[in-house]
Design a protein around this motif. Structure first.
Motif, mmCIF file in Angstrom:
data_model
loop_
_atom_site.group_PDB
_atom_site.id
_atom_site.type_symbol
_atom_site.label_atom_id
_atom_site.label_comp_id
_atom_site.label_asym_id
_atom_site.label_seq_id
_atom_site.Cartn_x
_atom_site.Cartn_y
_atom_site.Cartn_z
ATOM 1 N N LEU A 33 16.512 -7.909 -1.360
ATOM 2 C CA LEU A 33 17.954 -8.127 -1.190
ATOM 3 C C LEU A 33 18.301 -8.300 0.279
ATOM 4 O O LEU A 33 19.009 -9.245 0.660
ATOM 5 N N VAL A 37 20.017 -11.441 2.254
ATOM 6 C CA VAL A 37 21.274 -11.312 3.000
ATOM 7 C C VAL A 37 21.063 -11.736 4.448
ATOM 8 O O VAL A 37 21.887 -12.463 5.014
ATOM 9 N N GLY A 77 29.113 -3.101 -12.148
ATOM 10 C CA GLY A 77 28.447 -3.706 -11.004
ATOM 11 C C GLY A 77 28.150 -5.171 -11.269
ATOM 12 O O GLY A 77 28.346 -5.671 -12.369
ATOM 13 N N GLU A 78 27.703 -5.864 -10.239
ATOM 14 C CA GLU A 78 27.480 -7.303 -10.363
ATOM 15 C C GLU A 78 26.022 -7.663 -10.084
ATOM 16 O O GLU A 78 25.299 -6.926 -9.437
ATOM 17 N N ILE A 83 26.319 -11.103 -5.838
ATOM 18 C CA ILE A 83 26.485 -10.381 -4.574
ATOM 19 C C ILE A 83 26.137 -11.294 -3.396
ATOM 20 O O ILE A 83 26.843 -11.320 -2.375
ATOM 21 N N ARG A 86 28.876 -13.588 -2.754
ATOM 22 C CA ARG A 86 29.977 -12.889 -2.071
ATOM 23 C C ARG A 86 29.710 -12.774 -0.575
ATOM 24 O O ARG A 86 30.618 -12.923 0.234
ATOM 25 N N CYS A 87 28.461 -12.498 -0.235
ATOM 26 C CA CYS A 87 28.120 -12.405 1.192
ATOM 27 C C CYS A 87 28.411 -13.747 1.875
ATOM 28 O O CYS A 87 28.984 -13.799 2.966
ATOM 29 N N ALA A 89 30.510 -16.029 0.925
ATOM 30 C CA ALA A 89 31.954 -16.295 0.981
ATOM 31 C C ALA A 89 32.632 -15.491 2.096
ATOM 32 O O ALA A 89 33.490 -16.006 2.827
#
Lengths: 506, 506
Positions: A33, A37, A77-78, A83, A86-87, A89
């Protein structure tokens, strides 16, 4: 909580039934993850975020942005994919403060070593209060503060990193009153005579906010006149001190400013120090903005006299681009004033029977308890650039400022508010319809409307961001801040050209 | 600064003579550096830092550590290889607060989504004061605060993230006195009657520090008795209020604690709210530690009555492991009290002629100017885990606590200070030589020496970290904090086994 055995049974059950997507205790998934990111950060925030051909901001109306971001926090949760989207965005719709066209604040730029220091800081997630849990950072903070003090001109002293320059200024006020009236800590201001502190009308608003927060009240701040360049007038300081005394107040502190927020003015520290010496007043220098000039042998004369201060606030997160927040409060004091003023000897944290020297537990110097580590980003950047590299950046900013000033003088439609002495360049863009109309009665009012319109246009186009403000009786003008270390002449040319393009129909 | 043309010539020169190793404007080198640093972070801080078979800390004496780190800041910059070594060393010698054997503070654990949020926050490096430069975070902060308020039981209200719980508590005190005496902002405390605030002897030390900093003086803090579990006694609160009034003080605030620092006690909020209501006092709840329990339907009854508070301080960086710092101050107020109390309408930042709704510029609610973005880490973690996932973690922490308590009861040489109601477990390790000697006159004194010795041994061995303290008349005891989301029974077993191993010769 009913009884032990029931809960123990619950626990056994829960230990076997983790929610589907938690990564707790799954190091492979955690790494995967974070690598994803980090890849997004590099693509979006670093590569695009510092590329002049990308937008500096992606303006959306608040209601639309709320929908795009889908901010609401839910029970479920997603997925990992969601996720990561979302980061992406969050970064996409955020302003790129490291972008070479971000001129909006007193900070700009993305120093890679400082960012590296910040990422390490976040991954270590410790609190700067005891040697026990922050051994590296207790020693490092002291070393960094020592270096900053040396640049001020002090071989000894004390200091601490604060959560922002405003709080540094409040610390200074609190220390000054405690030194004068140690009783204040226990008995409060009611046990003291009415106090007065002095600062110029160009000072940062945190002095007033601080006076209110510290219980002194904004009335305790006596405003000293500044000259047309924005510098405090020492003769008026003398006058204000006499006036305050005549009214029954006890002067205790002068806050001079090295690098005012709008005009970038430097108060005459030596003359102010003379006044303070004469009256026995604590001299605080709010060098949050201008302090970094001390690194430049060419320009540090702007702060001549700073070594006579009792305290200095200096934010390397501004001109040095260390990253928010990096705010040092430096003290000439060697009597452990910080700890005496703020200490409360909490026995659960600052145990006196520890196996190491408890003087290393610096947490009781501050009014906070947990305190972020703010030294590593500056230390690592300094190690990488060296004092010389940082000096070069400062000198470069001054030189680019000079280039901008010369260009403004050359170009039609641009007018300097004044010759700058720092890297703030205040100027008007006078659009075609207002040129040569200075004598017109509504000139100033119409000129004031120009900056907000241009600001809206540049933000919606996403090409650059620059701040504006009215100032005294002056109509809204732009305040250009030459701070980003990656700036080159082309960025300055772009600034002026873009204002011309955005304002040609006005 | 001599004259323009000289400087302009300097600039041209400088533009062609950057110091050798600066990465300014070299995006490829910037990316490469950051990728290498990130690799080190993953290896050292994340993989090793959360691995139970690695050390939680690598103890060095301060003088040795100084030499190992070579902290001094020089004029020359350093090579990339050297900088990467430095990054490795900083992490290596730092305490691993995400390690499953780090029990030392009220925070522990490394949530990967929260860390991702922190890395993004650092890469964007903006300030949370205007919609202009923090559009995503202005909206996000409001959404996160709304969610936290909803858990408190409020459909409306206000709030802000503060730099730590201590400053949240100070905000609450300042707001309470401003609401009672709006004059205070301008005229200061001398214009007011003597004020009194009330908190229990188990409260966090920031209440006292705050009273001193805010000019009230520590004498203004009236200490209310707590029962043997550490809970404020409402009857004594009544008594203290009468006493303060009889002495001529004006009571204005009660600070109750939900989750005290050492014992983990929850004050009886409903009974305290009754007292506040009767006397017209502001009720602040310092739920910095215990607030996260509101997420658990099973355990939130510990905070019953919190919806009657005027303000709540809640630090998701503690039990929720959001990362330092994430400290919310929540307010029931809907009258814009925050902005009225702290606002100063700086015209260079909060221009009123902006092209968007300036109510979105929330920076004037705070006493700082620049303010870090503290919402993203919590928001991203919440999106990933969902409220359910976070609830599961809280419930898991309570269940593991119960397991620890049962184990302590079973094992020889361990003695509970009291049955815990939260995830703080206070206990003595009684070494072999002291067992069965409770009646001995020097028992307590000798027992007090055990924890410091064991602490030194565990830190030097690097196997775990747990805090200890004396408390009232009680000899030094360990305070175990069950907070790290990756904890499992084996970690609890290790804690007890390791204390036995470390203390078997005492």
């Amino acid at each position: 909580m009913k009884n032990g055995s029931t809960l123990f049974a619950d626990f056994t059950l829960m230990a076997d039934s983790k929610p589907l997507r938690t990564l707790d205790g799954d190091p492979v998934a955690v790494e995967a993850l974070l690598r994803d990111v980090f890849g997004i950060v590099v693509d979006e925030a670093i590569r695009k975020g510092t590329n002049a051909s990308e937008k500096v901001c992606e303006w959306k109306e608040p209601e639309e942005l709320k929908q795009l971001l889908d901010l609401e926090l839910q029970s479920q949760g997603e997925s990992r994919e969601r996720i990561l989207e979302r980061c992406r965005a969050v970064i996409h719709y955020s302003v790129k403060t490291g972008h070479p066209r971000f001129f909006n604040q007193l900070f700009s730029g993305l120093d890679p070593h400082a960012l590296a220091g910040r990422i390490i800081t976040e991954s270590l997630n410790t609190s700067q209060y005891t040697y026990e849990i922050a051994p590296v950072f207790v020693l490092m903070e002291e070393e960094v503060l020592k270096k900053l003090r040396a640049l001020v001109g002090w071989n000894t002293g004390d200091g601490v990193f604060c959560p922002g320059g405003s709080i540094s200024n409040m610390y200074a006020i609190n220390l000054a009153r405690f030194q004068r009236y140690p009783d204040c800590k226990q008995r409060g201001l009611r046990a003291l005579p009415p106090l007065a502190l002095f600062t110029s009308k160009e000072c940062h608003y945190s002095i007033t906010k601080g006076a209110a927060f510290l219980g002194l009240g904004t009335d305790s701040v006596r405003v000293v006149k500044a000259d047309e360049r924005g510098k405090m007038i020492p003769e008026d300081l003398e006058r204000q001190i006499s006036l305050a005394e005549a009214e029954g107040s006890v002067p205790f502190l002068v806050s001079a400013t090295s690098g005012t927020t709008v005009l970038g003015a430097f108060d005459p520290l030596d003359a102010i120090a003379d006044v303070c010496q004469r009256h026995g007043l604590w001299l605080h220098v709010d060098a949050a903005w201008g302090g970094s000039v001390l690194l430049s042998r060419t320009h540090r004369h702007l702060l001549d006299g700073i070594q006579r201060a009792d305290s200095v606030a200096w934010n390397p997160h501004k001109l040095l681009a260390a990253g928010l927040q990096c705010s040092a409060l430096l003290l000439r004091d060697t009597s452990n004033l910080l700890k005496r003023c703020h200490g409360s000897q909490a026995s659960y944290l600052f145990q006196q029977d520890k196996f190491y020297n408890v003087a290393l537990d610096t947490g009781d110097k501050v009014v906070q308890c947990g305190r972020r580590v703010d030294c590593l980003k500056l230390w690592l950047m300094w190690k990488a650039q060296g004092g010389q590299g940082l000096e070069w950046r400062i000198d470069q900013a001054f030189a680019l400022t000079r280039y901008l000033v010369e260009e403004i003088k050359k170009r039609e439609g641009f007018e300097l508010v004044m010759e700058p002495e720092f890297v703030n360049v205040c100027f008007w863009f006078v659009p075609p319809s207002l040129r040569g109309k200075k004598e017109s009665p509504d000139y100033s009012q119409r000129l004031s409307q120009v900056a907000p319109v241009l600001k809206e246009r540049m933000v919606k186009k996403g090409t650059m961001m620059i701040g504006y403000q009215p100032h005294g009786t002056r109509a809204n003008f732009f305040r250009m801040v030459v701070a980003n270390p990656i700036l080159v002449q082309a960025d300055i040319d772009f600034l002026l050209g873009e204002l011309e393009r955005l304002g040609q129909d006005l």
